[in-house]
Write a protein that holds these residues in place. Structure first.
Motif, PDB file in Angstrom:
ATOM      1  N   UNK A   1       1.195  -1.231   0.257  1.00  0.00           N
ATOM      2  CA  UNK A   1       0.510   0.274  -0.147  1.00  0.00           C
ATOM      3  C   UNK A   1       0.868   1.414  -0.054  1.00  0.00           C
ATOM      4  N   UNK A   2       2.114   1.550   1.230  1.00  0.00           N
ATOM      5  CA  UNK A   2       2.619   2.689   0.456  1.00  0.00           C
ATOM      6  C   UNK A   2       2.916   2.980  -0.725  1.00  0.00           C
ATOM      7  N   UNK A   3       4.069   1.684  -1.342  1.00  0.00           N
ATOM      8  CA  UNK A   3       4.685   1.640  -2.684  1.00  0.00           C
ATOM      9  C   UNK A   3       3.320   2.329  -3.277  1.00  0.00           C
ATOM     10  N   UNK A   4       2.294   1.650  -3.638  1.00  0.00           N
ATOM     11  CA  UNK A   4       1.038   2.423  -4.390  1.00  0.00           C
ATOM     12  C   UNK A   4       1.297   3.955  -4.359  1.00  0.00           C
ATOM     13  N   UNK A   5       1.364   4.321  -2.819  1.00  0.00           N
ATOM     14  CA  UNK A   5       0.507   5.330  -2.548  1.00  0.00           C
ATOM     15  C   UNK A   5       1.968   6.539  -3.457  1.00  0.00           C
ATOM     16  N   UNK A   6       2.863   6.018  -2.918  1.00  0.00           N
ATOM     17  CA  UNK A   6       3.742   6.805  -2.992  1.00  0.00           C
ATOM     18  C   UNK A   6       4.426   6.756  -4.493  1.00  0.00           C
ATOM     19  N   UNK A   7       4.141   6.222  -5.325  1.00  0.00           N
ATOM     20  CA  UNK A   7       4.110   5.823  -6.942  1.00  0.00           C
ATOM     21  C   UNK A   7       3.267   6.697  -7.182  1.00  0.00           C
ATOM     22  N   UNK A   8       2.127   7.308  -6.773  1.00  0.00           N
ATOM     23  CA  UNK A   8       0.535   7.430  -7.442  1.00  0.00           C
ATOM     24  C   UNK A   8       1.211   9.293  -6.922  1.00  0.00           C
ATOM     25  N   UNK A   9       1.340   9.440  -5.905  1.00  0.00           N
ATOM     26  CA  UNK A   9       2.215  10.771  -5.385  1.00  0.00           C
ATOM     27  C   UNK A   9       3.070  10.930  -7.210  1.00  0.00           C
ATOM     28  N   UNK A  10       4.317  10.151  -7.169  1.00  0.00           N
ATOM     29  CA  UNK A  10       5.018  10.938  -8.169  1.00  0.00           C
ATOM     30  C   UNK A  10       4.582  11.008 -10.028  1.00  0.00           C
ATOM     31  N   UNK A  11       3.250   9.995  -9.659  1.00  0.00           N
ATOM     32  CA  UNK A  11       2.842  10.109 -10.792  1.00  0.00           C
ATOM     33  C   UNK A  11       2.419  11.480 -11.246  1.00  0.00           C
ATOM     34  N   UNK A  12       1.497  12.014  -9.865  1.00  0.00           N
ATOM     35  CA  UNK A  12       0.183  13.195  -9.811  1.00  0.00           C
ATOM     36  C   UNK A  12       1.641  14.182 -10.506  1.00  0.00           C
ATOM     37  N   UNK A  13       2.744  14.249  -9.728  1.00  0.00           N
ATOM     38  CA  UNK A  13       4.158  15.389  -9.262  1.00  0.00           C
ATOM     39  C   UNK A  13       4.601  15.280 -10.929  1.00  0.00           C
ATOM     40  N   UNK A  14       4.463  14.462 -11.463  1.00  0.00           N
ATOM     41  CA  UNK A  14       5.392  14.616 -13.162  1.00  0.00           C
ATOM     42  C   UNK A  14       4.187  14.632 -13.453  1.00  0.00           C
ATOM     43  N   UNK A  15       2.978  14.868 -13.344  1.00  0.00           N
ATOM     44  CA  UNK A  15       1.552  14.693 -14.459  1.00  0.00           C
ATOM     45  C   UNK A  15       1.771  16.659 -14.184  1.00  0.00           C
TER      46      UNK A  15
END
Length: 255
Positions: A72-86
């Motif tokens: 869950x932590x990995x997924x949430x951090x990857x989601x945040x990283x993706x939003x920042x890149x967007x």
């Protein structure tokens, strides 16, 4: 020479005798049936006991309780990283749009939510200074200037509010103050204050992308449901953007 008597071949036929020939005496192997007790023990070993099944179940539950939060932590951090890149890509696109049309673009976001927008900054001199694709105000109407300099109906969907991924919100939008931004805000407020959202009161929360390729110097911070924070930064002189990690919440300490 005295002749030797011929040797007799052993035979398995005997009258009134019960004996077993030794293995290999006739080239045969005789198999003995296994006792019933041995067969019973073998059949019992083919199944698991209730205790063994419960032990395996406890081990599986323990492993799942350890692995699931980590995933869950990995997924949430990857989601945040993706939003920042967007968001970084969206800023780069706004800067290119400002240079292409000759018209400044303004980014604004709503703190505590996932809503943001990038809108053209409409000023009085756009009709003569801006190029093809610029959104201008003429005759009281908002129109778009085509490649031939004619006014056509503006695509209002291009300035509609956009949203980040679910669970990602804006925590902060920090904009460095400068005289150019303040001057542009004054011009916007005095000329087309009813059309533009930019004014001297909110210019400190707006990022401006200028037609010459420069921008405001700013940083926007995004936060996920765990409390992890990631920032997108833009440098005013060059318009260079980058993303970086601000903080990560430790496992089990979610906000």
């Amino acid at each position: 020479m005295t002749p030797q008597p011929a040797r007799k071949t052993p035979t398995a036929v005997a009258v009134g005798l019960n004996f077993a020939l030794p293995p290999g005496s006739l080239g045969l192997e005789l198999s003995q049936p296994k006792p019933k007790s041995a067969r019973r023990r073998l059949s019992l070993r083919n199944a698991f006991t209730l205790l063994e099944l419960m032990l395996v179940l406890v081990i599986m539950v323990t492993i799942a309780s350890i692995v699931t939060p980590s995933l869950g932590e990995i997924f949430e951090r990857q989601k945040l990283r993706s939003a920042a890149n967007t968001m970084q890509t969206r800023w780069d696109k706004a800067r290119i749009e400002a240079m292409r049309t000759g018209q400044a673009q303004v980014f604004e976001c709503e703190l505590g939510s996932s809503n943001y927008s990038v809108k053209p900054l409409m000023l009085g001199g756009d009709a003569t200074n801006a190029g093809a694709g610029a959104t201008i105000v003429t005759g009281g109407s908002i129109v778009e200037q085509d490649v031939n300099g004619f006014a056509v109906a503006a695509d209002t969907s291009l300035v509609e509010s956009e949203t980040l991924d679910d669970g990602i919100v804006f925590q902060a939008c920090l904009v460095a103050g400068d005289t150019r931004a303040f001057s542009v805000a004054q011009e916007s407020q005095s000329e087309l204050g009813t059309v533009n959202d930019l004014s001297i009161n909110n210019v400190a929360q707006r990022i401006i992308f200028y037609p010459d390729g420069s921008t405001s110097t700013a940083e926007a911070q995004l936060k996920n449901t765990r409390g992890d924070v990631r920032a997108i930064q833009i440098r005013g002189i060059t318009g260079h953007t980058r993303t970086l990690e601000v903080s990560n919440v430790a496992s089990g300490a979610e906000s």
